[in-house]
Write a protein that holds these residues in place. Structure first.
Motif, PDB file in Angstrom:
ATOM      1  N   ALA A 134       1.615  40.059 -25.044  1.00 10.59           N
ATOM      2  CA  ALA A 134       1.449  38.764 -24.379  1.00 10.59           C
ATOM      3  C   ALA A 134       2.723  37.953 -24.594  1.00 10.59           C
ATOM      4  O   ALA A 134       3.033  37.560 -25.720  1.00 10.59           O
ATOM      5  N   ARG A 135       3.446  37.702 -23.538  1.00  9.11           N
ATOM      6  CA  ARG A 135       4.739  37.010 -23.656  1.00  9.11           C
ATOM      7  C   ARG A 135       5.008  36.197 -22.402  1.00  9.11           C
ATOM      8  O   ARG A 135       5.048  36.743 -21.306  1.00  9.11           O
ATOM      9  N   PRO A 136       5.209  34.891 -22.527  1.00 11.12           N
ATOM     10  CA  PRO A 136       5.547  34.072 -21.358  1.00 11.12           C
ATOM     11  C   PRO A 136       6.987  34.318 -20.908  1.00 11.12           C
ATOM     12  O   PRO A 136       7.821  34.797 -21.679  1.00 11.12           O
ATOM     13  N   GLY A 137       7.273  33.977 -19.648  1.00 11.05           N
ATOM     14  CA  GLY A 137       8.633  34.093 -19.128  1.00 11.05           C
ATOM     15  C   GLY A 137       9.020  35.490 -18.693  1.00 11.05           C
ATOM     16  O   GLY A 137      10.177  35.734 -18.371  1.00 11.05           O
ATOM     17  N   ARG A 138       8.067  36.409 -18.680  1.00  8.40           N
ATOM     18  CA  ARG A 138       8.374  37.777 -18.285  1.00  8.40           C
ATOM     19  C   ARG A 138       8.521  37.866 -16.756  1.00  8.40           C
ATOM     20  O   ARG A 138       7.783  37.233 -16.015  1.00  8.40           O
ATOM     21  N   THR A 139       9.466  38.652 -16.281  1.00 12.18           N
ATOM     22  CA  THR A 139       9.646  38.850 -14.845  1.00 12.18           C
ATOM     23  C   THR A 139       8.837  40.055 -14.395  1.00 12.18           C
ATOM     24  O   THR A 139       8.376  40.862 -15.215  1.00 12.18           O
ATOM     25  N   ALA A 140       8.695  40.195 -13.082  1.00  8.82           N
ATOM     26  CA  ALA A 140       7.956  41.328 -12.543  1.00  8.82           C
ATOM     27  C   ALA A 140       8.638  42.641 -12.901  1.00  8.82           C
ATOM     28  O   ALA A 140       7.965  43.627 -13.242  1.00  8.82           O
ATOM     29  N   ASP A 141       9.954  42.675 -12.829  1.00  8.38           N
ATOM     30  CA  ASP A 141      10.686  43.895 -13.178  1.00  8.38           C
ATOM     31  C   ASP A 141      10.481  44.270 -14.637  1.00  8.38           C
ATOM     32  O   ASP A 141      10.295  45.443 -14.973  1.00  8.38           O
ATOM     33  N   GLU A 142      10.549  43.273 -15.512  1.00 12.28           N
ATOM     34  CA  GLU A 142      10.369  43.538 -16.937  1.00 12.28           C
ATOM     35  C   GLU A 142       8.965  44.043 -17.226  1.00 12.28           C
ATOM     36  O   GLU A 142       8.781  44.997 -17.992  1.00 12.28           O
ATOM     37  N   ALA A 143       7.970  43.415 -16.605  1.00 15.84           N
ATOM     38  CA  ALA A 143       6.586  43.844 -16.814  1.00 15.84           C
ATOM     39  C   ALA A 143       6.390  45.273 -16.312  1.00 15.84           C
ATOM     40  O   ALA A 143       5.730  46.095 -16.973  1.00 15.84           O
ATOM     41  N   ALA A 144       6.947  45.580 -15.149  1.00 16.87           N
ATOM     42  CA  ALA A 144       6.795  46.925 -14.589  1.00 16.87           C
ATOM     43  C   ALA A 144       7.461  47.969 -15.478  1.00 16.87           C
ATOM     44  O   ALA A 144       6.912  49.056 -15.697  1.00 16.87           O
ATOM     45  N   ALA A 145       8.645  47.666 -15.978  1.00 15.25           N
ATOM     46  CA  ALA A 145       9.360  48.623 -16.825  1.00 15.25           C
ATOM     47  C   ALA A 145       8.611  48.861 -18.132  1.00 15.25           C
ATOM     48  O   ALA A 145       8.465  50.008 -18.587  1.00 15.25           O
ATOM     49  N   GLU A 146       8.105  47.794 -18.749  1.00 12.69           N
ATOM     50  CA  GLU A 146       7.382  47.941 -20.016  1.00 12.69           C
ATOM     51  C   GLU A 146       6.060  48.668 -19.801  1.00 12.69           C
ATOM     52  O   GLU A 146       5.691  49.555 -20.594  1.00 12.69           O
ATOM     53  N   ALA A 147       5.338  48.314 -18.757  1.00  9.17           N
ATOM     54  CA  ALA A 147       4.062  48.970 -18.493  1.00  9.17           C
ATOM     55  C   ALA A 147       4.269  50.431 -18.102  1.00  9.17           C
ATOM     56  O   ALA A 147       3.449  51.299 -18.426  1.00  9.17           O
ATOM     57  N   GLY A 148       5.374  50.710 -17.421  1.00  4.78           N
ATOM     58  CA  GLY A 148       5.660  52.086 -17.025  1.00  4.78           C
ATOM     59  C   GLY A 148       5.869  53.008 -18.204  1.00  4.78           C
ATOM     60  O   GLY A 148       5.597  54.213 -18.111  1.00  4.78           O
ATOM     61  N   ARG A 149       6.346  52.473 -19.316  1.00  2.00           N
ATOM     62  CA  ARG A 149       6.515  53.305 -20.501  1.00  2.00           C
ATOM     63  C   ARG A 149       5.167  53.655 -21.118  1.00  2.00           C
ATOM     64  O   ARG A 149       4.998  54.742 -21.684  1.00  2.00           O
ATOM     65  N   ALA A 150       4.214  52.734 -21.044  1.00  2.52           N
ATOM     66  CA  ALA A 150       2.881  53.000 -21.583  1.00  2.52           C
ATOM     67  C   ALA A 150       2.042  53.832 -20.615  1.00  2.52           C
ATOM     68  O   ALA A 150       1.172  54.600 -21.034  1.00  2.52           O
ATOM     69  N   LEU A 151       2.308  53.675 -19.314  1.00  3.66           N
ATOM     70  CA  LEU A 151       1.553  54.383 -18.274  1.00  3.66           C
ATOM     71  C   LEU A 151       2.540  55.126 -17.372  1.00  3.66           C
ATOM     72  O   LEU A 151       2.766  54.741 -16.217  1.00  3.66           O
ATOM     73  N   PRO A 152       3.157  56.184 -17.884  1.00  3.13           N
ATOM     74  CA  PRO A 152       4.236  56.848 -17.131  1.00  3.13           C
ATOM     75  C   PRO A 152       3.797  57.398 -15.782  1.00  3.13           C
ATOM     76  O   PRO A 152       4.615  57.493 -14.872  1.00  3.13           O
ATOM     77  N   ARG A 153       2.534  57.744 -15.615  1.00  2.00           N
ATOM     78  CA  ARG A 153       2.072  58.264 -14.327  1.00  2.00           C
ATOM     79  C   ARG A 153       2.092  57.176 -13.241  1.00  2.00           C
ATOM     80  O   ARG A 153       2.110  57.494 -12.051  1.00  2.00           O
ATOM     81  N   HIS A 154       2.091  55.920 -13.659  1.00  2.02           N
ATOM     82  CA  HIS A 154       2.085  54.809 -12.711  1.00  2.02           C
ATOM     83  C   HIS A 154       3.428  54.066 -12.685  1.00  2.02           C
ATOM     84  O   HIS A 154       3.522  53.006 -12.078  1.00  2.02           O
TER      85      HIS A 154
END
Length: 223
Positions: A152-172
């Motif tokens: 949970a972190r404020p100020g996150r961009t869409a690109d940053e969120a996608a990159a971080e989530a992609g590491r946890a969910l590599p299939r997506h």
């Protein structure tokens, strides 16, 4: 002093007449001797000199008045466009340095993902696709935070969120990157929001609700 075509003096002072045309040909052949041209500028140097003269003339024309000033400005703009096109071709299209912040956290603190989803559906029903896309992207990211797949972190961009989530969910990872790109393009006005863009995010949001994290890359405690 004798000249070509006027006659020459041979030994003993007797004049010898040389016809004018052969004299001209002989003089031309003499001047074509490489020895006379070894210090001449190269072809590249002549081209660069020509370009420099024209660019200088264009810049000088800008400060002029009437037609000359207008012509100089046009020439300068043409040169600038050509240089820009060459740089674009050589380096490629410049990437945007900034990205849109998701603004998941408001003044009253973070909202639930379910609230953002309800907002998104309401905007979609009204045909307000840009608002629907923004709300759905926030719902997607907030849902991942609630499952601790994202910190949970404020100020996150869409690109940053996608990159971080992609590491946890590599299939997506690819779908997350595409969603972030769609969000940015709509936020920057490069793409018109429509039902297809909203459906892309909506389908991904539902898929991520059922997705299980990669235990080797997911944050500790992810569900």
């Amino acid at each position: 002093m004798p000249t070509w075509g006027d006659g020459l003096l041979v030994a003993g002072g007797a004049p010898v007449t040389v016809p004018r045309d052969p004299a001209r040909d002989a003089a031309r052949d003499e001047l074509l001797d490489a020895e006379y041209h070894k210090h001449d500028p190269s072809v590249l140097e002549r081209v660069m000199s020509w370009l420099n003269d024209h660019i200088t003339g264009a810049l000088d024309g800008i400060s002029g008045t009437g037609t000359s000033g207008t012509t100089g400005l046009v020439l300068f703009l043409v040169v600038a466009v050509l240089i820009g096109a060459a740089l674009w071709w050589r380096l490629g299209a410049p990437r945007r340095a900034a990205r849109t912040v998701l603004d998941v956290y408001g003044d009253e603190g973070p909202r639930r993902a379910a609230q953002y989803r309800a907002d998104a559906e309401r905007h979609a029903a009204a045909g307000q696709w840009a608002e629907a896309v923004r709300a759905r992207m926030r719902a997607l990211v907030r849902g991942l935070e609630e499952r601790t797949l994202l910190d949970a972190r404020p100020g996150r961009t869409a690109d940053e969120a996608a990159a971080e989530a992609g590491r946890a969910l590599p299939r997506h990872a690819a779908a997350l990157a595409a969603a972030a790109r769609t969000f940015d393009d709509i936020a920057y006005g490069e793409r018109t929001a429509d039902q297809a863009a909203y459906q892309l995010l909506s389908d991904l949001d539902r898929a991520l609700e059922r997705a299980r994290p990669d235990l080797d890359t997911a944050p500790e405690g992810a569900a």
